[in-house]
Motif scaffolding. Structure first.
Motif, PDB file in Angstrom:
ATOM      1  N   GLY A   8       0.825  -1.209   0.000  1.00 53.13           N
ATOM      2  CA  GLY A   8       0.000   0.000   0.000  1.00 53.13           C
ATOM      3  C   GLY A   8       0.855   1.253   0.000  1.00 53.13           C
ATOM      4  O   GLY A   8       2.057   1.219   0.286  1.00 53.13           O
ATOM      5  N   ASP A   9       0.214   2.367  -0.295  1.00 53.47           N
ATOM      6  CA  ASP A   9       0.939   3.646  -0.318  1.00 53.47           C
ATOM      7  C   ASP A   9       1.473   3.998   1.074  1.00 53.47           C
ATOM      8  O   ASP A   9       2.608   4.462   1.212  1.00 53.47           O
ATOM      9  N   GLY A  10       0.679   3.724   2.115  1.00 54.58           N
ATOM     10  CA  GLY A  10       1.125   4.044   3.474  1.00 54.58           C
ATOM     11  C   GLY A  10       2.319   3.193   3.873  1.00 54.58           C
ATOM     12  O   GLY A  10       3.292   3.698   4.459  1.00 54.58           O
ATOM     13  N   GLU A  11       2.258   1.926   3.533  1.00 60.21           N
ATOM     14  CA  GLU A  11       3.359   1.006   3.860  1.00 60.21           C
ATOM     15  C   GLU A  11       4.627   1.420   3.122  1.00 60.21           C
ATOM     16  O   GLU A  11       5.720   1.443   3.680  1.00 60.21           O
ATOM     17  N   VAL A  65       2.567  -0.508  -6.049  1.00 58.68           N
ATOM     18  CA  VAL A  65       1.863   0.076  -4.906  1.00 58.68           C
ATOM     19  C   VAL A  65       0.402   0.271  -5.273  1.00 58.68           C
ATOM     20  O   VAL A  65       0.083   0.895  -6.298  1.00 58.68           O
ATOM     21  N   ILE A  66      -0.457  -0.326  -4.468  1.00 57.58           N
ATOM     22  CA  ILE A  66      -1.894  -0.122  -4.639  1.00 57.58           C
ATOM     23  C   ILE A  66      -2.211   1.172  -3.889  1.00 57.58           C
ATOM     24  O   ILE A  66      -2.326   1.191  -2.657  1.00 57.58           O
ATOM     25  N   ASP A  67      -2.310   2.246  -4.657  1.00 59.05           N
ATOM     26  CA  ASP A  67      -2.316   3.587  -4.068  1.00 59.05           C
ATOM     27  C   ASP A  67      -3.751   4.133  -3.964  1.00 59.05           C
ATOM     28  O   ASP A  67      -4.284   4.700  -4.911  1.00 59.05           O
ATOM     29  N   ASN A  68      -4.328   3.948  -2.767  1.00 58.01           N
ATOM     30  CA  ASN A  68      -5.670   4.500  -2.523  1.00 58.01           C
ATOM     31  C   ASN A  68      -5.585   5.851  -1.819  1.00 58.01           C
ATOM     32  O   ASN A  68      -6.607   6.401  -1.390  1.00 58.01           O
ATOM     33  N   GLU A  69      -4.366   6.343  -1.649  1.00 60.68           N
ATOM     34  CA  GLU A  69      -4.093   7.652  -1.054  1.00 60.68           C
ATOM     35  C   GLU A  69      -4.586   7.762   0.384  1.00 60.68           C
ATOM     36  O   GLU A  69      -4.790   8.858   0.907  1.00 60.68           O
ATOM     37  N   HIS A  70      -4.767   6.604   1.035  1.00 62.84           N
ATOM     38  CA  HIS A  70      -5.215   6.582   2.438  1.00 62.84           C
ATOM     39  C   HIS A  70      -4.587   5.396   3.166  1.00 62.84           C
ATOM     40  O   HIS A  70      -4.207   4.408   2.546  1.00 62.84           O
ATOM     41  N   TYR A  71      -4.559   5.506   4.498  1.00 64.98           N
ATOM     42  CA  TYR A  71      -4.230   4.369   5.365  1.00 64.98           C
ATOM     43  C   TYR A  71      -5.560   3.688   5.669  1.00 64.98           C
ATOM     44  O   TYR A  71      -6.247   4.050   6.632  1.00 64.98           O
ATOM     45  N   SER A  72      -5.960   2.720   4.857  1.00 66.59           N
ATOM     46  CA  SER A  72      -7.340   2.253   5.015  1.00 66.59           C
ATOM     47  C   SER A  72      -7.533   1.403   6.264  1.00 66.59           C
ATOM     48  O   SER A  72      -8.542   1.515   6.940  1.00 66.59           O
ATOM     49  N   GLU A  73      -6.549   0.584   6.601  1.00 63.79           N
ATOM     50  CA  GLU A  73      -6.761  -0.322   7.734  1.00 63.79           C
ATOM     51  C   GLU A  73      -7.018   0.416   9.041  1.00 63.79           C
ATOM     52  O   GLU A  73      -7.773  -0.045   9.893  1.00 63.79           O
TER      53      GLU A  73
END
Ligand SMILES: Cc1ncc(C[n+]2csc(CCOP(=O)(O)OP(=O)(O)O)c2C)c(N)n1
Ligand SMILES: [Mg+2]
Length: 199
Positions: free
Chosen positions: A77-80, A103-111
């Protein structure tokens, strides 16, 4: 360079498009939703990280150097990736030809509740990768762009980087195989054979 366009693709459709072409690639997935996505298509050649936020790219680098005849793909992820951002410099310095990072970039820390990340504010991970000396680095927003980039994850000289912009859809945070030691042993045994896996 800043990215200001929005991602509209669904992360699990992106995952399916990538794994459909995975062949015998060795995959490492970063904690957070990348690991949950990969868990839906559980595979012996995938090592899913449950912790060690920021470590996925470095684990991929180690694997790529140890297994120079195998292609290695890190999906995270983007955050990771942002937490391990120094990895870009180390990978750029080492330049492993057999490593790709998506990077699967959803522009958020989803978890942890969808807090926006730096990519939401225009930070370009592909820009960082490019300036660190990756052989290729792209940001993709559309299905057509995704279809063009997926083969580059699996062939051609790396290191290659792709930021794949997705929407903010969240999925259940679970995977079927949840024992970290088992996941590690299983991956090593499949790769090295039982005789070498435990030394
Ligand atoms: C060192 C550390 N800090 C924070 C966390 C909490 N944490 C777990 S997942 C996550 C968000 C990951 O975000 P991202 O990589 O963008 O994944 P996605 O949005 O796809 O879920 C955070 C902050 C953690 N596990 N470890
Ligand atoms: Mg994210």
């Amino acid at each position: 360079m800043t990215d200001t366009k929005k991602g509209t693709m669904d992360r699990r459709e992106v995952l399916r498009a990538i794994v459909a072409q995975r062949g015998d690639v060795l995959m490492v997935t970063g904690l957070g939703s990348a690991t949950y996505d990969a868990g839906t298509v559980d595979h012996l050649n995938t090592f899913c990280l449950w912790g060690g936020m920021g470590a996925a790219a470095m684990m991929g680098l180690g694997l790529a150097l140890a297994q120079p005849d195998r292609r290695v793909l890190v999906m995270t992820g983007d955050g990771e990736m942002l937490m391990g951002i120094g990895a870009f410099a180390t990978i750029g310095a080492q330049r492993p030809k057999n490593l790709a990072i998506a990077v699967i970039d959803n522009e958020h820390y989803s978890e942890t509740g969808m807090q926006p990340t730096h990519t939401r504010r225009g930070v370009s991970l592909a820009g960082v990768a490019r300036e660190c000396g990756f052989a290729g680095a792209e940001t993709v927003y559309t299905e057509a762009e995704l279809n063009a980039v997926v083969p580059k994850l699996f062939e051609g000289d790396g290191p290659f980087f792709a930021a794949i912009k997705v929407n903010t859809q969240r999925y259940p945070m679970s995977i079927r195989v949840r024992d970290g030691v088992h996941l590690k042993d299983r991956f090593r045994e499949n790769l090295l054979g039982a005789e070498r896996a435990y030394y």
